[in-house]
Scaffold this motif. Structure first.
Motif, PDB file in Angstrom:
ATOM      1  N   UNK A  85      44.600  38.563  47.247  1.00  0.00           N
ATOM      2  CA  UNK A  85      45.269  39.096  46.060  1.00  0.00           C
ATOM      3  C   UNK A  85      44.761  40.480  45.664  1.00  0.00           C
ATOM      4  N   UNK A  86      43.677  40.911  46.272  1.00  0.00           N
ATOM      5  CA  UNK A  86      43.102  42.223  45.969  1.00  0.00           C
ATOM      6  C   UNK A  86      43.993  43.350  46.473  1.00  0.00           C
ATOM      7  N   UNK A  87      44.809  43.083  47.488  1.00  0.00           N
ATOM      8  CA  UNK A  87      45.628  44.115  48.107  1.00  0.00           C
ATOM      9  C   UNK A  87      47.125  43.885  47.935  1.00  0.00           C
ATOM     10  N   UNK A  88      47.511  43.109  46.936  1.00  0.00           N
ATOM     11  CA  UNK A  88      48.945  42.950  46.672  1.00  0.00           C
ATOM     12  C   UNK A  88      49.153  42.614  45.204  1.00  0.00           C
ATOM     13  N   UNK A  89      50.316  43.012  44.711  1.00  0.00           N
ATOM     14  CA  UNK A  89      50.662  42.705  43.326  1.00  0.00           C
ATOM     15  C   UNK A  89      51.044  41.239  43.240  1.00  0.00           C
ATOM     16  N   UNK A  90      50.544  40.563  42.229  1.00  0.00           N
ATOM     17  CA  UNK A  90      50.843  39.147  42.023  1.00  0.00           C
ATOM     18  C   UNK A  90      51.276  38.930  40.576  1.00  0.00           C
ATOM     19  N   UNK A  91      51.959  37.822  40.351  1.00  0.00           N
ATOM     20  CA  UNK A  91      52.408  37.518  38.998  1.00  0.00           C
ATOM     21  C   UNK A  91      53.304  38.621  38.470  1.00  0.00           C
ATOM     22  N   UNK A  92      53.031  39.080  37.282  1.00  0.00           N
ATOM     23  CA  UNK A  92      53.839  40.125  36.666  1.00  0.00           C
ATOM     24  C   UNK A  92      53.324  41.533  36.903  1.00  0.00           C
ATOM     25  N   UNK A  93      52.386  41.702  37.838  1.00  0.00           N
ATOM     26  CA  UNK A  93      51.834  43.026  38.084  1.00  0.00           C
ATOM     27  C   UNK A  93      52.900  43.963  38.657  1.00  0.00           C
ATOM     28  N   UNK A  94      52.845  45.208  38.219  1.00  0.00           N
ATOM     29  CA  UNK A  94      53.765  46.254  38.694  1.00  0.00           C
ATOM     30  C   UNK A  94      52.947  47.496  39.021  1.00  0.00           C
ATOM     31  N   UNK A  95      53.561  48.424  39.710  1.00  0.00           N
ATOM     32  CA  UNK A  95      52.899  49.701  39.974  1.00  0.00           C
ATOM     33  C   UNK A  95      52.551  50.355  38.636  1.00  0.00           C
ATOM     34  N   UNK A  96      53.492  50.343  37.716  1.00  0.00           N
ATOM     35  CA  UNK A  96      53.245  50.960  36.407  1.00  0.00           C
ATOM     36  C   UNK A  96      52.057  50.315  35.693  1.00  0.00           C
ATOM     37  N   UNK A  97      51.970  48.988  35.719  1.00  0.00           N
ATOM     38  CA  UNK A  97      50.855  48.316  35.043  1.00  0.00           C
ATOM     39  C   UNK A  97      49.529  48.620  35.734  1.00  0.00           C
ATOM     40  N   UNK A  98      49.550  48.752  37.055  1.00  0.00           N
ATOM     41  CA  UNK A  98      48.328  49.073  37.782  1.00  0.00           C
ATOM     42  C   UNK A  98      47.896  50.517  37.529  1.00  0.00           C
ATOM     43  N   UNK A  99      48.858  51.429  37.434  1.00  0.00           N
ATOM     44  CA  UNK A  99      48.526  52.814  37.089  1.00  0.00           C
ATOM     45  C   UNK A  99      47.910  52.893  35.696  1.00  0.00           C
ATOM     46  N   UNK A 100      48.471  52.159  34.747  1.00  0.00           N
ATOM     47  CA  UNK A 100      47.933  52.148  33.383  1.00  0.00           C
ATOM     48  C   UNK A 100      46.521  51.549  33.359  1.00  0.00           C
ATOM     49  N   UNK A 101      46.340  50.471  34.113  1.00  0.00           N
ATOM     50  CA  UNK A 101      45.016  49.856  34.188  1.00  0.00           C
ATOM     51  C   UNK A 101      44.013  50.831  34.790  1.00  0.00           C
ATOM     52  N   UNK A 102      44.398  51.498  35.873  1.00  0.00           N
ATOM     53  CA  UNK A 102      43.480  52.431  36.528  1.00  0.00           C
ATOM     54  C   UNK A 102      43.150  53.602  35.617  1.00  0.00           C
ATOM     55  N   UNK A 103      44.097  54.033  34.813  1.00  0.00           N
ATOM     56  CA  UNK A 103      43.845  55.113  33.853  1.00  0.00           C
ATOM     57  C   UNK A 103      42.745  54.684  32.872  1.00  0.00           C
ATOM     58  N   UNK A 104      42.815  53.440  32.426  1.00  0.00           N
ATOM     59  CA  UNK A 104      41.789  52.890  31.525  1.00  0.00           C
ATOM     60  C   UNK A 104      40.440  52.807  32.243  1.00  0.00           C
TER      61      UNK A 104
END
Length: 183
Positions: A85-104
């Protein structure tokens, strides 16, 4: 959104290292520029890696290293049962949500790196075969490792993006800056 370290911060060691980390983050962020979640999750090259998966992985790894340096557990503990799961989006994860998380995560990294008293200070690592054998690393090592880890995956992202739609790093930089390349 790309985080830039202010130009005046580049002159000291902390600023220089933070700017190199930010530069490598930009390579991965640009690789997903203009893609749908489906495109970003595709695996167009010989590798099983996807751009979305790389994005998630580097954000998670950066957060984990900063947490360890603070003496805290990573937000997500990875083991054999959930490593995939470390290398793929799961559940409701999106590119946008991952970008926002990484920004934090990036903001937390910068604040932490700027707050440590000395780059010679060390922190303990759990006993794992992939960690340095002495079990301790310095804050300087941490920053250099984040650069190495992110740069490695930024290179993967370049190859995946070019395999996906032919876009090169130069074209993506221009697109990010909204510059039309000369013909």
């Amino acid at each position: 959104m790309v985080t830039h370290v202010p130009a005046e911060a580049h002159g000291d060691e902390r600023g220089a290292l933070l700017s190199f980390i930010a530069e490598q983050r930009g390579g991965i962020r640009r690789a997903v520029l203009g893609l749908t979640d489906e495109q970003a999750a595709s695996t167009p090259s010989a590798s099983e890696l996807s751009l979305a998966g790389l994005l998630k992985h580097v954000a998670e790894v950066e957060q984990g290293w900063i947490a360890r340096a603070k003496g805290e557990p990573p937000a997500v503990e990875r083991e054999e049962s959930n490593w995939h799961e470390c290398f793929r989006l799961v559940g409701g994860e999106t590119v946008e949500s991952q970008l926002a998380y990484w920004e934090k995560v990036a903001a937390e990294t910068e604040a932490f790196v700027r707050s440590v008293p000395s780059f010679d200070d060390t922190f303990a690592l759990p006993p794992q075969p992939w960690f340095p054998p002495d079990g301790r690393v310095s804050m300087r090592w941490l920053c250099l490792h984040l650069i190495r880890e992110t740069a490695r995956h930024a290179g993967h992202a370049d190859i995946i993006r070019e395999s996906l739609d032919g876009a090169t790093a130069f074209e993506l930089v221009a697109a990010e800056q909204q510059v039309v390349p000369a013909s």
